[in-house]
Enzyme design. Sequence first.
Site, PDB file in Angstrom:
ATOM      1  N   ASP B  67       9.377 -11.693  -0.103  1.00 16.75           N
ATOM      2  CA  ASP B  67       8.079 -12.330  -0.374  1.00 16.75           C
ATOM      3  C   ASP B  67       8.330 -13.721  -0.964  1.00 16.75           C
ATOM      4  O   ASP B  67       9.463 -14.066  -1.286  1.00 16.75           O
ATOM      5  CB  ASP B  67       7.186 -11.476  -1.286  1.00 16.75           C
ATOM      6  CG  ASP B  67       7.795 -11.220  -2.662  1.00 16.75           C
ATOM      7  OD1 ASP B  67       8.834 -11.828  -3.012  1.00 16.75           O
ATOM      8  OD2 ASP B  67       7.240 -10.378  -3.393  1.00 16.75           O
ATOM      9  N   ASP B 129       0.611  -1.462 -10.734  1.00 19.11           N
ATOM     10  CA  ASP B 129      -0.587  -1.195  -9.922  1.00 19.11           C
ATOM     11  C   ASP B 129      -0.243  -0.537  -8.581  1.00 19.11           C
ATOM     12  O   ASP B 129      -1.106  -0.324  -7.751  1.00 19.11           O
ATOM     13  CB  ASP B 129      -1.339  -2.510  -9.660  1.00 19.11           C
ATOM     14  CG  ASP B 129      -0.472  -3.525  -8.910  1.00 19.11           C
ATOM     15  OD1 ASP B 129       0.750  -3.270  -8.742  1.00 19.11           O
ATOM     16  OD2 ASP B 129      -1.003  -4.576  -8.497  1.00 19.11           O
ATOM     17  N   HIS B 131       1.909  -1.842  -6.301  1.00 17.78           N
ATOM     18  CA  HIS B 131       2.304  -2.752  -5.217  1.00 17.78           C
ATOM     19  C   HIS B 131       3.813  -2.712  -4.992  1.00 17.78           C
ATOM     20  O   HIS B 131       4.590  -2.387  -5.888  1.00 17.78           O
ATOM     21  CB  HIS B 131       1.829  -4.190  -5.501  1.00 17.78           C
ATOM     22  CG  HIS B 131       2.701  -4.981  -6.432  1.00 17.78           C
ATOM     23  ND1 HIS B 131       2.437  -5.125  -7.774  1.00 17.78           N
ATOM     24  CD2 HIS B 131       3.836  -5.687  -6.207  1.00 17.78           C
ATOM     25  CE1 HIS B 131       3.359  -5.880  -8.331  1.00 17.78           C
ATOM     26  NE2 HIS B 131       4.218  -6.225  -7.406  1.00 17.78           N
TER      27      HIS B 131
END
Lengths: 237, 237, 237, 237
Positions: B67, B129, B131
């Site tokens: 990413d 969360d 991810h």
Amino acid sequence: MKKIITKDYATMSELAAAIVLEKMMLPKRVNLSLTAGNTPVGMYEILIDKLQKMDFDRSTVHYYNFDEIPLVGERYGVTMSALNTAFYDQVHIDHGNLHELTAENNQAYDQKILQDGGLDLVVMGVGSDGHFCANMPGYTSFDRETFAVSFEKGDGLYTAITHLTDKEPASPYVTFGPRTILASKQLLVFANGKSKAEIMKKVLEGPITEEVPASILRTHPNITFILDEEAAALLEN
Amino acid sequence: MKKIITKDYATMSELAAAIVLEKMMLPKRVNLSLTAGNTPVGMYEILIDKLQKMDFDRSTVHYYNFDEIPLVGERYGVTMSALNTAFYDQVHIDHGNLHELTAENNQAYDQKILQDGGLDLVVMGVGSDGHFCANMPGYTSFDRETFAVSFEKGDGLYTAITHLTDKEPASPYVTFGPRTILASKQLLVFANGKSKAEIMKKVLEGPITEEVPASILRTHPNITFILDEEAAALLEN
Amino acid sequence: MKKIITKDYATMSELAAAIVLEKMMLPKRVNLSLTAGNTPVGMYEILIDKLQKMDFDRSTVHYYNFDEIPLVGERYGVTMSALNTAFYDQVHIDHGNLHELTAENNQAYDQKILQDGGLDLVVMGVGSDGHFCANMPGYTSFDRETFAVSFEKGDGLYTAITHLTDKEPASPYVTFGPRTILASKQLLVFANGKSKAEIMKKVLEGPITEEVPASILRTHPNITFILDEEAAALLEN
Amino acid sequence: MKKIITKDYATMSELAAAIVLEKMMLPKRVNLSLTAGNTPVGMYEILIDKLQKMDFDRSTVHYYNFDEIPLVGERYGVTMSALNTAFYDQVHIDHGNLHELTAENNQAYDQKILQDGGLDLVVMGVGSDGHFCANMPGYTSFDRETFAVSFEKGDGLYTAITHLTDKEPASPYVTFGPRTILASKQLLVFANGKSKAEIMKKVLEGPITEEVPASILRTHPNITFILDEEAAALLEN
């Protein structure tokens, strides 16, 4: 994921047979899980023909049935009966190499597959409702390993199942779950004919959702879809 | 899926380093995708130490960033900067072996990985969360390959991203999607500390849902989770 | 083939342990064949330490001994005794996961390995005469699978073997042959110390010949050699 | 090693084609090395027929020629010309997917293969003298990677080579060595006809020796031999 579109059913069947034959010719134990039904009829005809013309050590090729509907008063259920007729009996597979899935052994089956070295290849069709093995819409959780589904005479499942056979089914039926299938080293899904065009569009190009169980398959790192032109007719990409 | 629970962070880091080192020592090209962040700090310390004591052909080890958040006016984005500091610069990796993901190349990145032979290993953490990479709840579709997410100064994403850095992010950010990750031959997910206990319970034992993006990872046929006892504290199985 | 040269014995041992640990952490059955002797002492210390700090399903890790010299009047031969002491007993491996090689079962052993899914990793040293397992110069044919070698009290082999133990050996000894080893999916050879420098030069850079049995190993598609600087001192490439 | 004996040449060709097709249908880059000559004629006919009936992404299938005899004044040498005619031109393979071996690039070729991800499959025949690729008896060292052999007009090699072609060969010829071939992930050797019976007995059941170059192949962990009944006529096991 790899997508192959073939001119016709015969080519689809030859390519599927090629993938199975390649596994049989490897110098190692291979654990195969093959489907019953209409889609593989052509593939089995080719496999039977080729196996009659090949002399080799078949003791290392093992077969694991991926679902079963037991039948009242019968030794074999719907899947085992169909596979015996379509393939196993035709090529005289040693019983020690056939691994039935049953109501009795299903809870320990994923552990058995693990100890047996894992599945090398699963060959599957997809139902027009998007099911694979017996992971039906409404009864599918992507997290499931092998499981059993109970039913009672007269309920909806009983009715659905009796449409598949003229014999009386015995509860529960059993099936590999999504995670059992996704744990295989290689997956092959094939489909042919106009009647599969709509569902294959959903499976290959729609959202990944438990409402279309086979949609999860395209996340597998080593999956090939073989579709004839009719089954691929609605694909956009 | 395999789940390893370690006594402590140090053991978690040593085991993660072992998996990466094993890949580096194979006599073939290996394509690795390694995470930045806090979780891998211990792993990189071990890798740096070992690599200084090993003499071998490193030209076949390639690195693919999974990413990136570009930064206004900077040559490198958040991920590349962090990986340079934590690992790449420390062990003097040849620039030809570093494969940046950028706003410019992200649309062709899955095809590039395919032509480069595929990813052999992805090492990832999981956010509190749920991810992984930058597949965030609310922005995740399991069907995605590598993609870009645009944001504007002042919107929610911009605010969230600026919490990660004191520099100004440039839209879009880019990330491998779920299918990019699931196409890798092997996956390693690690997590440590109490703050990860709740999410790891969801990831490993809750439903597989896009609301908990990392839940999909446990369907991969070759995934190992390494958790220290604190991160594993809420697991039931 | 990949060649790793390490600063010291400790690093060699850590890297060897990393390769073994990586296999243990895979979500599948793994069949390991590990060596006894002096070279692996450091590796086993690391493995024992790590395994005490890890909680995971060990039932899928299986161990196959690659040679054995039976001892008159003893339950276990030289290899099994050494491995029990150095590793198996230390980490409490279930007896069902230990697969002894014996005078009785050696003729069926390659077929057993094949049905068990094949070897995933063999970890070996090399003798100063170039032997691996018990494939000795003068007794080696590259074509051999597992075999037994008979000897009689007083002959050369008997004398050589009694140098290895202060107990009385029972004929025959048994060993994996070159083809058993070369059929493994992955091989790891390690060597340390000045006393191995000459033989490692022959093994890695001399002709491939049955006179230097381990020279054949470098033809394997997935072999890694780990040598400390002393063992690598005479290498030219 | 796995040995398949087929009733006839047609079945041998179909099984060889199945192994190649399986690779082409994988969702990953595959690097193939296919042979020219008489043995594969039937296989190429099947492949050409099937490829005309399949629509799929062929960009990930790459071809690496395993030997070459350059020709004076010609763009392509003996092997490339033969493969163009028998297969490459027939199925319109993109030039970017064809990787010629030449007198110019042979010294860097093993490194190129390594960086390209390694060979996935080599399909080879065996000469009646036991050669594979251009590893001839008297010119074979099991330790060789890709190499060049120089010759001069009028010497023995020149004479041997001119028997293969009616054009003038240019020195040197080039070939993968034994270690290049043995580094492939999978090997397929096929042979048919009475003229191959004697050499296949030596290759499969004789000593492993550089005098019968192909004898080394049976040490590979993933090799399949497909022989028709005539080529297998002298085998004892």
